[in-house]
Scaffold this motif. Structure first.
Motif, PDB file in Angstrom:
ATOM      1  N   ALA A   1      -4.505  -0.145  -7.198  1.00  0.00           N
ATOM      2  CA  ALA A   1      -4.989   0.844  -6.240  1.00  0.00           C
ATOM      3  C   ALA A   1      -5.538   2.057  -6.978  1.00  0.00           C
ATOM      4  O   ALA A   1      -5.124   2.360  -8.098  1.00  0.00           O
ATOM      5  CB  ALA A   1      -3.861   1.286  -5.308  1.00  0.00           C
TER       6      ALA A   1
ATOM      7  N   GLY B   1       0.862   9.275  -5.855  1.00  0.00           N
ATOM      8  CA  GLY B   1       1.173  10.655  -5.508  1.00  0.00           C
ATOM      9  C   GLY B   1       2.242  11.254  -6.408  1.00  0.00           C
ATOM     10  O   GLY B   1       2.135  12.408  -6.844  1.00  0.00           O
TER      11      GLY B   1
ATOM     12  N   SER C   1      -6.442   6.238  -5.996  1.00  0.00           N
ATOM     13  CA  SER C   1      -6.134   7.245  -4.983  1.00  0.00           C
ATOM     14  C   SER C   1      -6.800   8.574  -5.346  1.00  0.00           C
ATOM     15  O   SER C   1      -6.813   8.966  -6.513  1.00  0.00           O
ATOM     16  CB  SER C   1      -4.614   7.441  -4.892  1.00  0.00           C
ATOM     17  OG  SER C   1      -4.298   8.465  -3.982  1.00  0.00           O
TER      18      SER C   1
ATOM     19  N   ASP D   1      -7.441   9.519   0.061  1.00  0.00           N
ATOM     20  CA  ASP D   1      -7.747   8.116   0.336  1.00  0.00           C
ATOM     21  C   ASP D   1      -6.973   7.226  -0.621  1.00  0.00           C
ATOM     22  O   ASP D   1      -6.413   7.689  -1.613  1.00  0.00           O
ATOM     23  CB  ASP D   1      -9.253   7.828   0.250  1.00  0.00           C
ATOM     24  CG  ASP D   1      -9.843   8.051  -1.135  1.00  0.00           C
ATOM     25  OD1 ASP D   1      -9.107   8.010  -2.140  1.00  0.00           O
ATOM     26  OD2 ASP D   1     -11.057   8.271  -1.225  1.00  0.00           O
ATOM     27  N   LEU D   2      -6.943   5.961  -0.289  1.00  0.00           N
ATOM     28  CA  LEU D   2      -6.266   4.955  -1.103  1.00  0.00           C
ATOM     29  C   LEU D   2      -7.044   3.658  -0.960  1.00  0.00           C
ATOM     30  O   LEU D   2      -7.274   3.192   0.156  1.00  0.00           O
ATOM     31  CB  LEU D   2      -4.820   4.753  -0.634  1.00  0.00           C
ATOM     32  CG  LEU D   2      -3.986   3.740  -1.414  1.00  0.00           C
ATOM     33  CD1 LEU D   2      -3.617   4.312  -2.787  1.00  0.00           C
ATOM     34  CD2 LEU D   2      -2.722   3.384  -0.649  1.00  0.00           C
TER      35      LEU D   2
ATOM     36  N   LEU E   1      -6.377  12.583  -4.345  1.00  0.00           N
ATOM     37  CA  LEU E   1      -5.328  13.447  -3.782  1.00  0.00           C
ATOM     38  C   LEU E   1      -5.805  14.899  -3.757  1.00  0.00           C
ATOM     39  O   LEU E   1      -6.515  15.341  -4.668  1.00  0.00           O
ATOM     40  CB  LEU E   1      -4.057  13.340  -4.624  1.00  0.00           C
ATOM     41  CG  LEU E   1      -3.538  11.913  -4.786  1.00  0.00           C
ATOM     42  CD1 LEU E   1      -3.454  11.538  -6.241  1.00  0.00           C
ATOM     43  CD2 LEU E   1      -2.239  11.736  -4.088  1.00  0.00           C
TER      44      LEU E   1
ATOM     45  N   ASP F   1       0.744   4.049  -2.840  1.00  0.00           N
ATOM     46  CA  ASP F   1       0.420   5.429  -2.477  1.00  0.00           C
ATOM     47  C   ASP F   1       1.497   6.378  -2.999  1.00  0.00           C
ATOM     48  O   ASP F   1       1.195   7.454  -3.528  1.00  0.00           O
ATOM     49  CB  ASP F   1       0.293   5.542  -0.956  1.00  0.00           C
ATOM     50  CG  ASP F   1      -0.091   6.932  -0.492  1.00  0.00           C
ATOM     51  OD1 ASP F   1      -1.146   7.440  -0.917  1.00  0.00           O
ATOM     52  OD2 ASP F   1       0.660   7.510   0.304  1.00  0.00           O
ATOM     53  N   THR F   2       2.752   5.976  -2.882  1.00  0.00           N
ATOM     54  CA  THR F   2       3.870   6.781  -3.376  1.00  0.00           C
ATOM     55  C   THR F   2       3.799   6.930  -4.889  1.00  0.00           C
ATOM     56  O   THR F   2       3.956   8.033  -5.427  1.00  0.00           O
ATOM     57  CB  THR F   2       5.213   6.149  -2.959  1.00  0.00           C
ATOM     58  OG1 THR F   2       5.253   6.067  -1.528  1.00  0.00           O
ATOM     59  CG2 THR F   2       6.390   6.950  -3.468  1.00  0.00           C
TER      60      THR F   2
ATOM     61  N   ALA G   1       0.829  -1.207   0.000  1.00  0.00           N
ATOM     62  CA  ALA G   1       0.000   0.000   0.000  1.00  0.00           C
ATOM     63  C   ALA G   1       0.865   1.259   0.000  1.00  0.00           C
ATOM     64  O   ALA G   1       0.564   2.228  -0.716  1.00  0.00           O
ATOM     65  CB  ALA G   1      -0.944  -0.003   1.200  1.00  0.00           C
ATOM     66  N   SER G   2       1.938   1.264   0.758  1.00  0.00           N
ATOM     67  CA  SER G   2       2.824   2.433   0.805  1.00  0.00           C
ATOM     68  C   SER G   2       3.489   2.677  -0.542  1.00  0.00           C
ATOM     69  O   SER G   2       3.606   3.826  -0.996  1.00  0.00           O
ATOM     70  CB  SER G   2       3.893   2.260   1.886  1.00  0.00           C
ATOM     71  OG  SER G   2       3.310   2.272   3.155  1.00  0.00           O
TER      72      SER G   2
ATOM     73  N   SER H   1      -2.488  12.780   0.121  1.00  0.00           N
ATOM     74  CA  SER H   1      -3.471  11.741  -0.182  1.00  0.00           C
ATOM     75  C   SER H   1      -4.744  11.981   0.621  1.00  0.00           C
ATOM     76  O   SER H   1      -4.684  12.315   1.802  1.00  0.00           O
ATOM     77  CB  SER H   1      -2.917  10.355   0.170  1.00  0.00           C
ATOM     78  OG  SER H   1      -1.766  10.070  -0.593  1.00  0.00           O
TER      79      SER H   1
END
Length: 156
Positions: free
Chosen positions: A148, A84, A150, A101-102, A152, A80-81, A76-77, A99
């Motif tokens: 995923a 973003g 996201s 949400d994810l 932002l 997310d990276t 997940a990290s 962020s």
């Protein structure tokens, strides 16, 4: 048996005079330090273009959960990276993001037996205040391991 891992990081803040794309290209070229969390997790940027970034990593034991596979939080990290950073490539000097949400879907187990994994972040929409991005994690055979979406917030 106890294992250890050592890593180093640079200044957490990006250079204030650069656009998001200049920052991402600097990280790729090694002239801008990636954020400390990227160093902690141990993955690297391997491609960048406007609205798209790719990170890569070889799964390792330090990423494992108690079941002996890469922890979902690591996945997940990384996603997310990637999401973003895809947005960051399109931001002007002095504009940031965070962020909102994810949503991650885990589709396949990842372990040291998995070859290098790639996580591709793609910007799908950029409004004045809100952006949407996707991330896809694949192995070297292009097998989808996770996906995923996201939302932002653009901070100007």
């Amino acid at each position: 048996m106890t294992n250890s891992r050592t890593y180093h990081w640079g200044t957490p803040e990006f250079p204030a005079e650069l656009t998001g794309m200049e920052i991402m290209r600097g990280i790729l070229a090694g002239t801008v330090s990636p954020p400390p969390m990227v160093r902690t997790l141990g993955f690297d940027m391997i491609e960048v273009e406007p609205g798209r970034v790719v990170f890569g990593v070889k799964p390792a034991e330090y990423m494992y959960n108690g079941a002996g596979i890469v922890h979902g939080g690591f996945i997940a990290s990384m996603m997310d990276t990637a999401a973003g950073c895809a947005l960051h490539t399109k931001l002007d000097v002095g504009v940031g993001y965070t962020s909102i949400d994810l949503s991650v879907k885990f589709l396949g187990a990842i372990s040291e037996r998995t070859d290098v994994i790639r996580c591709t972040g793609t910007l799908t929409h950029q409004g004045r205040r809100i952006a949407l991005a996707e991330a896809r994690m694949t192995d070297t055979k292009d097998r989808l391991l996770a996906t995923a979406t996201s939302s932002l917030m653009i901070l100007s």
